[in-house]
Design a protein around this motif. Structure first.
Motif, PDB file in Angstrom:
ATOM      1  N   TRP A 430     -17.927  17.059  28.417  1.00  0.00           N
ATOM      2  CA  TRP A 430     -18.040  17.454  26.798  1.00  0.00           C
ATOM      3  C   TRP A 430     -18.861  18.361  26.519  1.00  0.00           C
ATOM      4  O   TRP A 430     -20.118  18.522  26.543  1.00  0.00           O
ATOM      5  N   THR A 431     -17.811  19.295  25.815  1.00  0.00           N
ATOM      6  CA  THR A 431     -18.942  20.692  25.326  1.00  0.00           C
ATOM      7  C   THR A 431     -18.014  20.770  23.724  1.00  0.00           C
ATOM      8  O   THR A 431     -17.690  20.518  22.834  1.00  0.00           O
ATOM      9  N   PRO A 432     -19.380  20.424  22.637  1.00  0.00           N
ATOM     10  CA  PRO A 432     -19.071  20.889  21.118  1.00  0.00           C
ATOM     11  C   PRO A 432     -18.664  22.211  20.945  1.00  0.00           C
ATOM     12  O   PRO A 432     -19.204  22.908  21.839  1.00  0.00           O
ATOM     13  N   ILE A 433     -17.761  22.144  19.941  1.00  0.00           N
ATOM     14  CA  ILE A 433     -17.555  23.163  19.523  1.00  0.00           C
ATOM     15  C   ILE A 433     -18.142  24.301  18.983  1.00  0.00           C
ATOM     16  O   ILE A 433     -18.600  25.543  19.081  1.00  0.00           O
ATOM     17  N   ALA A 434     -19.569  23.999  18.554  1.00  0.00           N
ATOM     18  CA  ALA A 434     -20.640  24.591  18.297  1.00  0.00           C
ATOM     19  C   ALA A 434     -21.493  25.380  18.973  1.00  0.00           C
ATOM     20  O   ALA A 434     -21.609  26.704  19.307  1.00  0.00           O
ATOM     21  N   ASP A 435     -21.163  24.940  20.783  1.00  0.00           N
ATOM     22  CA  ASP A 435     -21.743  25.472  21.608  1.00  0.00           C
ATOM     23  C   ASP A 435     -21.025  27.365  22.072  1.00  0.00           C
ATOM     24  O   ASP A 435     -22.054  27.461  22.546  1.00  0.00           O
ATOM     25  N   VAL A 436     -19.801  26.913  21.830  1.00  0.00           N
ATOM     26  CA  VAL A 436     -18.700  28.314  22.219  1.00  0.00           C
ATOM     27  C   VAL A 436     -18.760  28.633  21.446  1.00  0.00           C
ATOM     28  O   VAL A 436     -19.159  30.143  21.936  1.00  0.00           O
ATOM     29  N   VAL A 437     -19.125  28.535  20.182  1.00  0.00           N
ATOM     30  CA  VAL A 437     -19.310  29.732  19.200  1.00  0.00           C
ATOM     31  C   VAL A 437     -20.788  30.578  18.650  1.00  0.00           C
ATOM     32  O   VAL A 437     -21.175  29.689  18.006  1.00  0.00           O
ATOM     33  N   THR A 438     -20.932  30.470  18.918  1.00  0.00           N
ATOM     34  CA  THR A 438     -22.591  31.599  18.724  1.00  0.00           C
ATOM     35  C   THR A 438     -22.551  31.951  17.861  1.00  0.00           C
ATOM     36  O   THR A 438     -24.013  32.328  17.235  1.00  0.00           O
ATOM     37  N   LYS A 439     -21.633  32.614  17.781  1.00  0.00           N
ATOM     38  CA  LYS A 439     -21.638  34.547  16.387  1.00  0.00           C
ATOM     39  C   LYS A 439     -20.877  33.883  15.351  1.00  0.00           C
ATOM     40  O   LYS A 439     -20.075  32.989  15.016  1.00  0.00           O
ATOM     41  N   ASP A 440     -21.656  34.493  14.896  1.00  0.00           N
ATOM     42  CA  ASP A 440     -20.508  34.417  12.520  1.00  0.00           C
ATOM     43  C   ASP A 440     -18.809  34.455  13.392  1.00  0.00           C
ATOM     44  O   ASP A 440     -18.866  34.928  13.952  1.00  0.00           O
ATOM     45  N   ASP A 442     -16.928  36.564  12.119  1.00  0.00           N
ATOM     46  CA  ASP A 442     -16.764  37.804  11.530  1.00  0.00           C
ATOM     47  C   ASP A 442     -17.569  39.289  12.487  1.00  0.00           C
ATOM     48  O   ASP A 442     -17.019  40.305  12.529  1.00  0.00           O
ATOM     49  N   ALA A 443     -18.263  38.421  13.842  1.00  0.00           N
ATOM     50  CA  ALA A 443     -19.168  39.078  13.736  1.00  0.00           C
ATOM     51  C   ALA A 443     -18.792  39.071  15.642  1.00  0.00           C
ATOM     52  O   ALA A 443     -19.804  38.550  16.222  1.00  0.00           O
ATOM     53  N   GLY A 444     -17.652  38.061  16.031  1.00  0.00           N
ATOM     54  CA  GLY A 444     -17.258  38.024  17.784  1.00  0.00           C
ATOM     55  C   GLY A 444     -17.246  36.575  18.162  1.00  0.00           C
ATOM     56  O   GLY A 444     -16.586  36.003  18.492  1.00  0.00           O
ATOM     57  N   GLY A 445     -17.011  35.652  16.459  1.00  0.00           N
ATOM     58  CA  GLY A 445     -17.006  34.231  16.870  1.00  0.00           C
ATOM     59  C   GLY A 445     -15.571  34.241  16.829  1.00  0.00           C
ATOM     60  O   GLY A 445     -15.431  33.256  17.725  1.00  0.00           O
ATOM     61  N   GLN A 446     -14.561  34.940  16.857  1.00  0.00           N
ATOM     62  CA  GLN A 446     -13.363  34.998  16.888  1.00  0.00           C
ATOM     63  C   GLN A 446     -12.878  35.326  18.226  1.00  0.00           C
ATOM     64  O   GLN A 446     -12.230  34.584  18.992  1.00  0.00           O
ATOM     65  N   ASN A 447     -13.761  36.362  18.448  1.00  0.00           N
ATOM     66  CA  ASN A 447     -13.141  36.797  19.779  1.00  0.00           C
ATOM     67  C   ASN A 447     -13.700  35.771  20.725  1.00  0.00           C
ATOM     68  O   ASN A 447     -13.257  35.870  21.520  1.00  0.00           O
ATOM     69  N   GLU A 448     -14.839  34.644  20.614  1.00  0.00           N
ATOM     70  CA  GLU A 448     -15.428  34.009  21.706  1.00  0.00           C
ATOM     71  C   GLU A 448     -14.728  32.823  21.902  1.00  0.00           C
ATOM     72  O   GLU A 448     -14.343  32.090  22.812  1.00  0.00           O
TER      73      GLU A 448
END
Length: 516
Positions: A430-440, A442-448
């Motif tokens: 299991w992986t938490p979503i917070a570990d996947v989205v490491t950036k803001d 607007d600063a690359g989080g959407q691309n992650e």
């Protein structure tokens, strides 16, 4: 020899004073009628009255236990985060977390919740003794009844947190202070270490110690001089100073940021009626000190200034509770249960108000019944709401146990929340979503997020609705965008406060291959 029997006729005086026809009915009384007392009952304490009051108190404590045990939900994340091994936040020293970790291994979280219930029941029992010693049994029962049904008390007894233990220790401090009412000095000195222990368990308890110190001075000054009263209360003054040092040096975490407006509105809804009863009782107590039906034989009435000070010692903590919470560290979601500390002090005056509403000789019992039902109804509804502010993870855990495979990987909002109830939970999967989205975002989080969905790394994605973070919301928007990478398998509903929530389970769409 002849024996003669003579019959002398009654004198004329006897004939005039007592007619012949009533003479045979007059007999001396075989008993003596005692002089009637001015009242029909003894003004002092009696064993019969004490045992009857204890029986009623037992019924109130049983009701408190039933109302608390009716609250059912899965483990709140804060109940497990408080453990030292998890490195979670706690509002005091490491005393309670160490105790919690030692006990949870043996009795589990539900066992710790039962222990919290025992602490809150003990606090209500000590409150009864405090109010009874200061006033009488009727006030003690009314205070215990009012306190046992308010929502903060019920919620604190239904959670494995440090609040219940801290409230019980604060109640023990109050009881020792009032125990010195008979003239003994040792209870006041014994109250000092108990007060320090309460602050060590919960730093926010230090804000209520000044009122306990004021109560100690008021109790002592009635049978000693002012100088003696301050001397006897020196132990509590030292406890207040030690508690302040613990609060300043030990509270590394900043107080929770709850807006003042929300604190005030929450106080009005959760303690407004309770405080109104206390104000009613304080007003009548300041106006007239006599509390019972007995017109004579009671203790000398305290002065009006003393009565004003006593009412202030009990009610000011309730009135200032929102401001006191601004300096306390607590959970942002369950902050209302902190009102249990202020309610403990204000319950005595609320009991006085209920007794004055009923009146002497139970002249207006219907008014007391209406007031009690109002407190009960509010407490039941508000505690039910407060205890459902986090999802029930048992249902989604049972669904995941039937779906999860040992060789696959999964993504979830907060896997640790339902891991307690899963039989096949493996942390590495299991992986938490917070570990996947490491950036803001607007600063690359959407691309992650888009990259994770395009690669289809995870066999299943569990998203909680309503979302709890911007990353969860962005992930849900991408899943709903219709790219075809994932589809909804099912939704597991739960109740969140007074609204409905859902755990959505998204699985891979087999019609599309994984991106390289």
């Amino acid at each position: 020899m002849t024996t003669e029997t003579r019959h002398e006729a009654p004198s004329s005086r006897e004939d005039q004073s007592e007619p012949k026809k009533y003479r045979s009915n007059v007999r001396p009384a075989p008993y003596r009628i005692p002089t009637a007392p001015p009242i029909a009952w003894a003004p002092g304490n009696s064993k019969r009255r004490a045992w009857l009051s204890r029986m009623v108190l037992a019924g109130l404590l049983l009701m408190q236990a039933i109302l608390t045990l009716r609250l059912r939900n899965s483990v709140y994340p804060g109940e497990t985060a408080i453990l030292p091994s998890n490195g979670g936040f706690h509002g005091g020293t490491s005393l309670y977390p160490a105790l919690s970790e030692a006990l949870q291994g043996g009795i589990g979280v539900q066992g710790m919740r039962t222990l919290s219930l025992v602490f809150m029941i003990c606090a209500t029992g000590l409150l009864y003794s405090v109010a009874t010693r200061l006033f009488n049994e009727r006030v003690g029962l009314a205070a215990a009844g009012a306190y046992s049904v308010i929502a903060p008390v019920l919620v604190a007894g239904a959670l494995a947190t440090e609040d219940a233990l801290a409230v019980c220790l604060l109640a023990g401090t109050l009881w020792l202070v009032v125990l010195s009412r008979g003239g003994q000095a040792w209870p006041l000195f014994a109250a000092a270490p108990v007060a320090i222990l309460a602050v060590a368990v919960k730093y926010g308890t230090v804000f209520y110690l000044p009122w306990v110190l004021l109560l100690a001075i008021l109790v002592s000054v009635r049978h000693t001089s002012a100088g003696q009263a301050f001397l006897r209360s020196s132990g509590l003054l030292l406890a207040l100073l030690v508690g302040a040092v613990l609060y300043v040096t030990g509270s590394a975490d900043a107080p929770a940021t709850v807006p003042v407006g929300d604190l005030a509105v929450g106080w009005f809804h959760w303690l407004g009626t309770f405080f109104a009863f206390g104000l009613f009782g304080a007003g009548f107590y300041v106006w007239k000190a006599r509390m019972g039906e007995v017109p004579v034989g009671a203790d000398p009435e305290p002065g009006r200034g003393w009565r004003v000070a006593l009412s202030a010692a009990f009610l000011l903590p309730v009135a200032l509770a929102p401001l006191l919470l601004m300096g306390s560290a607590f959970d942002d979601r369950l902050w209302r249960l902190q009102f249990a500390f202020a309610g403990l002090l204000g319950a005595t005056m609320a009991g006085v108000g209920l007794v004055r509403m009923i009146g002497r000789h139970f002249r207006f019992p219907q008014v007391g019944i209406i007031a009690g039902v109002a407190l009960l109804a509010l407490g039941m509804a508000q505690s039910e709401y407060e205890y459902s502010l986090w999802p029930n993870y048992e249902n989604v855990a049972s669904v995941l146990d039937q779906t999860v495979k040992p060789e696959d990987r999964y993504l979830a909002t907060d896997p640790a929340s339902f891991s307690t109830y899963m039989k096949k939970y493996r942390p590495a999967q299991w992986t938490p979503i917070a570990d996947v989205v490491t950036k803001d975002l607007d600063a690359g989080g959407q691309n992650e997020i888009k990259a994770v969905l395009r690669k289809r790394t995870y066999e299943m994605i569990v998203v909680q609705l309503p979302t709890v973070s911007p990353a969860d919301k962005a992930l849900l928007e991408q899943l709903r965008a219709g790219t075809g990478d994932y589809r909804v398998l099912t939704g597991v509903p739960f109740r969140l406060g007074w609204t409905e929530g859902t755990h959505q389970l998204w699985v891979k769409n087999l019609a599309r291959p994984s991106a390289p």
